[in-house]
Every structure is written in structure tokens, then in C-alpha cells.
Design a protein around this motif. Structure first.
Motif, short mmCIF file in Angstrom:
data_model
loop_
_atom_site.label_atom_id
_atom_site.label_comp_id
_atom_site.label_asym_id
_atom_site.label_seq_id
_atom_site.Cartn_x
_atom_site.Cartn_y
_atom_site.Cartn_z
N UNK A 23 -0.64 8.64 3.43
CA UNK A 23 0.78 8.38 3.29
C UNK A 23 1.55 8.68 4.58
N UNK A 24 1.31 9.84 5.19
CA UNK A 24 2.09 10.25 6.36
C UNK A 24 2.06 9.22 7.47
N UNK A 25 0.86 8.80 7.85
CA UNK A 25 0.75 7.83 8.95
C UNK A 25 1.26 6.46 8.52
N UNK A 26 0.94 6.03 7.29
CA UNK A 26 1.39 4.71 6.82
C UNK A 26 2.91 4.66 6.75
N UNK A 27 3.50 5.72 6.25
CA UNK A 27 4.95 5.78 6.11
C UNK A 27 5.65 5.68 7.46
N UNK A 28 5.13 6.41 8.46
CA UNK A 28 5.77 6.38 9.78
C UNK A 28 5.50 5.07 10.51
N UNK A 29 4.33 4.48 10.29
CA UNK A 29 4.08 3.15 10.85
C UNK A 29 5.05 2.14 10.26
N UNK A 30 5.35 2.30 8.96
CA UNK A 30 6.31 1.41 8.31
C UNK A 30 7.69 1.55 8.95
N UNK A 31 8.07 2.78 9.30
CA UNK A 31 9.35 3.00 9.99
C UNK A 31 9.36 2.28 11.33
N UNK A 75 -9.32 1.62 4.32
CA UNK A 75 -7.88 1.39 4.14
C UNK A 75 -7.13 1.75 5.40
N UNK A 76 -7.51 2.86 6.04
CA UNK A 76 -6.85 3.29 7.28
C UNK A 76 -7.02 2.25 8.38
N UNK A 77 -8.22 1.69 8.48
CA UNK A 77 -8.47 0.64 9.49
C UNK A 77 -7.59 -0.58 9.21
N UNK A 93 -6.97 10.40 12.39
CA UNK A 93 -7.39 10.46 11.00
C UNK A 93 -8.68 9.67 10.77
N UNK A 94 -8.86 8.61 11.54
CA UNK A 94 -10.12 7.86 11.45
C UNK A 94 -11.32 8.76 11.73
N UNK A 95 -11.20 9.59 12.77
CA UNK A 95 -12.30 10.50 13.12
C UNK A 95 -12.57 11.48 11.99
N UNK A 96 -11.48 11.99 11.38
CA UNK A 96 -11.65 12.94 10.28
C UNK A 96 -12.33 12.28 9.08
N UNK A 97 -11.89 11.08 8.75
CA UNK A 97 -12.47 10.37 7.60
C UNK A 97 -13.92 9.97 7.86
N UNK A 131 0.83 -1.21 0.00
CA UNK A 131 0.00 0.00 0.00
C UNK A 131 0.86 1.26 0.00
N UNK A 132 1.96 1.24 0.75
CA UNK A 132 2.84 2.40 0.81
C UNK A 132 3.47 2.67 -0.57
N UNK A 133 3.95 1.62 -1.22
CA UNK A 133 4.54 1.79 -2.55
C UNK A 133 3.49 2.23 -3.57
N UNK A 134 2.28 1.73 -3.43
CA UNK A 134 1.20 2.14 -4.33
C UNK A 134 0.94 3.63 -4.19
N UNK A 135 0.91 4.12 -2.96
CA UNK A 135 0.72 5.56 -2.72
C UNK A 135 1.83 6.37 -3.36
N UNK A 136 3.08 5.94 -3.15
CA UNK A 136 4.23 6.68 -3.66
C UNK A 136 4.22 6.72 -5.18
N UNK A 137 4.05 5.57 -5.82
CA UNK A 137 4.13 5.50 -7.28
C UNK A 137 3.01 6.30 -7.95
N UNK A 138 1.80 6.20 -7.41
CA UNK A 138 0.68 6.92 -8.01
C UNK A 138 0.79 8.42 -7.76
N UNK A 139 1.07 8.80 -6.51
CA UNK A 139 1.10 10.22 -6.17
C UNK A 139 2.27 10.95 -6.81
N UNK A 140 3.44 10.30 -6.85
CA UNK A 140 4.60 10.99 -7.42
C UNK A 140 4.45 11.19 -8.93
#
Length: 568
Positions: free
Chosen positions: A462-470, A524-526, A509-513, A138-147
Motif C-alpha cells: 500500500x505505502x509505495x502504491x499509494x505514493x506512486x499514485x500521488x 504485483x509489485x513488479x 521492496x522487490x529485494x525484500x519480497x 489495486x490501490x482501492x482493493x488494498x484499502x477496501x480489504x485492509x480497512x
């Protein structure tokens, strides 16, 4: 406050971190060995596994991990004031990012260049590995599509960057041939390559190129995106020495020269910081600084994407294990310097607080545009470079950073697809795996229309997924170090900070969404939160098992590090 003080303090902190802290990590924590034979030698195949000069590999690693994120993140985050952004970038680079990138690179090359996802299966179990791969995909999908969208937007908004962007590919291919086929002297090749790139920028500034507004009913942004994906498909299939390595190396040098130009303008102009140190008067709708600062600035402080690159491509090209300190840790320092330069450009490139507030009138108003505008103004004032050419240089920097990340992202996605196929019991060819990788990103990008706006559809995660990956990568490193009976505190403390902040941000972010009734992103966030929590729980369980199990010994003669007896 004079910006020169920020530059001096920031530079001193990062360079001291490389000189002292990275040396401590290399000697006492990761115990890098000159005599260990890396996978680039034991598994050399001329395609992915290629022994590489550490300076060339640094260029690949630096430009692959940087992308546009260390520009976008800090340029947005200064809305809370320059002090929080400055502290997170400097301290994050020294104690978080460098350690993370060096650790992922070290762990992967000790296990035949395997990805951090594969290592999760080896050290915490099959369930953790499967969930880990979901997050990576999912992280790579975000990066490739968004960039792809980011690059297309920059090529449209700055047509003077078109010639240097695509001309860089030709230069890179020639550089690759000169280094590997003709065996030319690397310094000479480097000087010629950088000179050619800057000549292309001068040409591009005088000859801007733009596509027609529509071609066969497809908007210009959609056409650029199609071209970018076609290029990324071809680039990901070529041997790394043909295009990926030389492109990243020469881009890294060119981008470093760009940083020198930017920093020279700071030194000459010594502008005062127009932005507030702590901004209490943020625009309506701006989220709380805690925990959002820690996920808004990812690249430039710590980023999970770096672990994917370190264990996906860089570990397969490491000539000597001791090169990992320069490639991994100093690669993070290079990105930290870009983030620091962005902070100075976006807080000092405007004459008054009122000018700065005109740009930062709402949340997310800052970004690459603020960096190009502020930095271009300082370069023009300090070095006398025309404003148009200054903007071209900075815009090309941003495009090339994003493009090299997309190159590596598609290649990494292909490797992840191949891994997932192997877990399901069958083997995919590189071509089929690349078609799946590019097809997923292509489908997402055009899912909402021919303008390619779907590429940003899941980018808010991306922000939360990326940092969770770290955090997940750091958890694997703690398990490995525990098995080896080595100190874990340099990894464990950042693990706790990153995990708490990223999970906190994901829950908010769940609350915002939910309030926005954005059900796709909510689901996806869940999924991401459940997968991350599950892996973290299993990781800490694995740490407990590691403490009770016999110590694992690694030898320099091992071509693959012995697995722990009780891996789960």
C-alpha cells in the motif's frame, strides 16, 4: 523538549499554509472562479452529482481521505525519531498534500467530474489511462480489504466502540433527512448530531458489546467483516445525500471535536517528549529512514488515495469552484492536524524513554494501539476523563475514520469498474459494478481463511502504491498546467520528490519480497512499478508535446474543459 512547542509550531505552519499558500494556488495556479458552473449543477442527478454546502462537503472529503492512515503511519514512523516525522507531516501538508488534493479536485470538476484515471487518457493517451486504472483498482482493493480488517480488529479489541460505531449510521441518516428533506438549520443539526454521537460513546463505554468467538464456525472477526461488506455494498448504492454525505459530515465534526479534546490535553498537561529526536538505536529489522519515511507517512503528508476521492466523489458535489480551496486544501490540513496529534500522543504519552521503548521494541510495533494508549493517558491526565472513556473516544475516532474511508472506497471502486467496462465497450449497472467491487475485496479478504486475514495480504504494497499514485496524479496536473501555460513548479517539485522516493521504496521492496520468496506480492509489485514508470514516461512525453502545442484556453462558460489538440 516540550510537546507544546511541537503543537504550536505545527499548527502555525499548517494554518499559515492554508491562509497564504492555498490562496496563492487558488489565484495564480488553478485560478478558481466564482462564476464557473460546476458539474454538481450542470449534471445534477440526485445520486452522485449533488450541489453541497462547502462545510458538509469538507466533512465528507476530510473523513474519506483520512481513514486510519494518518494515525497508523505517523505512529509507526516515530520509531526513527520525532523530528523526521514532524518535518514530513508539516511540510508535506503545506506544500504537497494541500496542493495535490486541491489540484485533483479542480481538474476533475473542470472535466464533468471525471476521475483522474479518465483524465490521464485525455491528456497522455489510452495506454497511460489503462495502466493508470490498473494502479487505481489495486490501490482501492488494498484499502477496501485492509480497512475491513482494521475496523473488525478495533471492534473486537475495543468493544466499547461498537455502539457508537453503528449508532453513527442511524444518526447520519437522520441528519441527511433533516438537512435535505426538512431543510433544518445546519448549525442546529450539527450540534444535535455531535451531541448524539458523544452520548453514544458514553453509552458504549458503559455497555461494551462483543460477538461470540465463533458463529457457525466463522470467527468473530470474519463475522464483523461480512457485516461491514454488506453495509458498504448498501451504502455505496444509496444517493450520497442519504448516508455518505451526512455520515462523513457529522463524523468530521465529531472527529474534529475529538482532535480539540486531544489538543486541549496537550495544552493542559504540556508533557515532555519521551521519544528521541533522532533514534539511532532502532530495533533490529527496522528499514532505512530513506526512503521508507516518505511511504510510511502517506496520509498526513501526501497520499494518492486523496486524488481518487477528490476526482471520484468530491468533485461531483462541489457547489462553487472557489469552495475547492476549503474542501481540498483545508481537508488536507485537517488530516495533517490528526497526524501531528498522533506524533505528539505517541512520543509524549509515555512518561519515560524506557516506557516508550517498551512499545517501540520492534519495527511496526507502533500503530493505532500506541495512539490510543498514549493519547488516552494524556486526555485522562489533562481533562480528567476516565481512562476507559478516553480510550473509547480515540478508538471510535479511529473506527469512524476507517469506516468512512471504506464507504467512499467501495463507491469509488464501483465507479472505476464502470469506467473499465465502458473502455471495453459495454455498460454495467451500478448494482453489477458494486457486486464486482465488493466481490473482489471480499474474495481477497477471505482468500486465506474464515478469519479474514487475507485482507492484509497485499497491504504491504500500500505505502509505495499509494505514493506512486500521488506522483501519477501530479504528473497529470503538470500536463494540464503546461497546456494552459500556467506555472508548474508548485506541482513539478513535489512530483519529483514523491516519484523518486516511492520508486526507490518499491525497488527496495522487490529485494525484500524476493528474499522472502513472496512470489504473489513480488509479481504485483513488479506490475505496479512497470505501470507507474510507463505512465510517468508518457506523462513527461506529454509535457513535451504540451510545450510545443498551442495554448489551451478555458472559459467559465465551458461545461467541459476543451481538450488539447495533441493529447497523444
Amino acid at each position: 523538549m516540550n510537546s507544546l512547542a511541537l503543537v504550536i509550531v505545527g499548527l502555525a505552519m499548517m494554518l499559515t499554509g492554508y491562509a497564504l499558500y492555498s490562496r496563492f494556488l487558488g489565484a495564480k495556479i488553478y485560478r478558481l472562479s466564482e462564476s464557473y458552473l460546476t458539474p454538481a449543477h450542470t449534471m445534477e442527478d440526485g445520486v452522485d452529482y449533488v450541489p453541497t454546502n462547502k462545510y458538509v462537503l469538507w466533512g465528507h472529503h476530510f473523513t474519506s481521505v483520512a481513514g486510519a492512515a494518518p494515525i497508523i503511519g505517523p505512529a509507526v514512523a516515530v520509531i526513527w525519531g520525532w523530528v523526521p516525522a514532524f518535518l514530513w507531516v508539516t511540510l508535506g501538508t503545506v506544500f504537497f498534500a494541500g496542493m495535490h488534493d486541491l489540484g485533483a479536485l479542480w481538474a476533475s470538476q473542470r472535466h464533468r467530474g471525471q476521475s483522474i484515471g479518465t483524465l490521464s487518457g485525455r491528456y497522455i493517451g489510452a495506454r497511460g489511462r489503462n495502466l493508470f486504472l490498473v494502479v487505481i483498482f489495486l490501490l482501492l482493493l488494498m484499502v477496501n480489504a485492509a480497512f475491513a480488517v482494521v475496523i473488525a480488529n478495533l471492534l473486537i479489541s475495543t468493544p466499547t466502540a461498537v455502539i457508537p460505531t453503528w449508532g453513527a449510521i442511524v444518526v447520519a441518516v437522520l441528519i441527511g433527512q433533516a438537512i435535505y428533506r426538512l431543510k433544518w438549520n445546519l448549525p442546529i443539526v450539527s450540534v444535535v448530531g455531535v451531541t448524539a454521537l458523544y452520548a453514544l460513546m458514553i453509552i458504549g463505554d458503559r455497555v461494551p458489546l462483543a460477538l461470540p468467538e465463533t458463529v457457525l464456525g466463522i470467527p468473530d472477526r470474519g463475522i464483523w467483516i461480512i457485516i461491514l461488506f454488506a453495509y458498504a455494498f448498501a451504502a455505496s448504492m444509496l444517493p450520497v445525500w442519504v448516508l455518505l454525505q451526512p455520515r462523513d459530515y457529522i463524523n468530521g465534526l465529531q472527529l474534529f471535536v475529538g482532535l480539540l479534546i486531544l489538543y486541549a490535553s496537550f495544552l493542559i498537561t504540556r508533557p515532555d517528549v519521551a521519544a528521541p529526536a533522532f533514534n539511532a538505536d532502532v530495533p533490529d529489522g527496522t528499514p532505512s529512514i530513506f526512503p521508507l519515511l516518505f511511504v510510511t507517512i502517506a496520509c498526513g503528508a501526501i497520499s494518492g488515495f486523496h486524488g481518487i476521492v477528490s476526482s471520484g466523489t468530491s468533485s461531483k458535489q462541489l457547489d462553487k469552484e472557489t469552495d475547492a480551496r476549503f474542501v481540498g486544501y483545508f481537508g488536507s490540513v485537517g488530516e495533517g492536524l490528526l497526524a501531528l496529534g498522533t506524533i505528539v500522543a505517541t512520543t509524549s504519552g509515555f512518561k519515560t524513554l524506557a516506557n516508550w521503548q517498551e512499545i517501540y521494541h520492534e519495527w511496526n510495533a507502533g500503530g493505532v494501539g500506541a495512539f490510543v494508549q498514549g493519547g488516552g493517558s494524556l486526555i485522562n491526565e489533562g481533562l480528567g476523563i476516565p481512562t476507559s472513556l478516553s480510550a473509547t473516544i480515540l478508538a471510535t475516532m479511529a473506527v469512524l475514520f476507517a469506516a468512512t474511508t471504506m464507504d467512499s472506497g467501495v463507491r469509488l471502486q464501483r465507479l472505476v469498474v464502470e469506467e473499465m467496462a465502458e473502455l471495453l465497450g459495454f455498460k454495467l449497472s451500478g448494482v453489477v459494478a458494486t457486486i464486482i467491487a465488493v466481490g473482489c475485496a471480499f474474495g481477497l479478504t477471505f482468500s486465506t481463511g474464515l478469519d479474514g486475514s487475507g485482507g492484509m495480504l497485499i497491504w504491504p504494497l500500500f505505502g509505495t502504491t499509494n505514493q506512486l499514485m500521488a506522483g501519477l496524479t501530479l504528473s497529470i496536473l503538470v500536463v494540464i498546467l503546461t497546456h494552459l501555460r500556467r506555472p508548474t513548479w508548485p506541482v513539478l517539485i513535489p512530483l519529483c520528490v514523491v516519484t523518486v522516493m516511492s520508486l526507490w521504496a518499491a525497488v527496495l521492496q522487490l529485494r525484500t519480497l524476493w528474499a522472502a520468496q513472496n512470489w504473489l506480492l513480488l509479481v504485483i509489485d513488479v506490475i505496479i512499478i512497470i505501470a507507474a514508470v510507463w505512465v510517468i514516461v508518457e506523462s513527461f512525453t506529454a509535457i513535451g508535446r504540451a510545450r510545443r502545442s498551442p495554448q489551451v484556453q478555458w472559459s467559465d462558460s465551458d461545461t467541459d474543459a476543451p481538450a488539447p489538440v495533441h493529447a497523444g
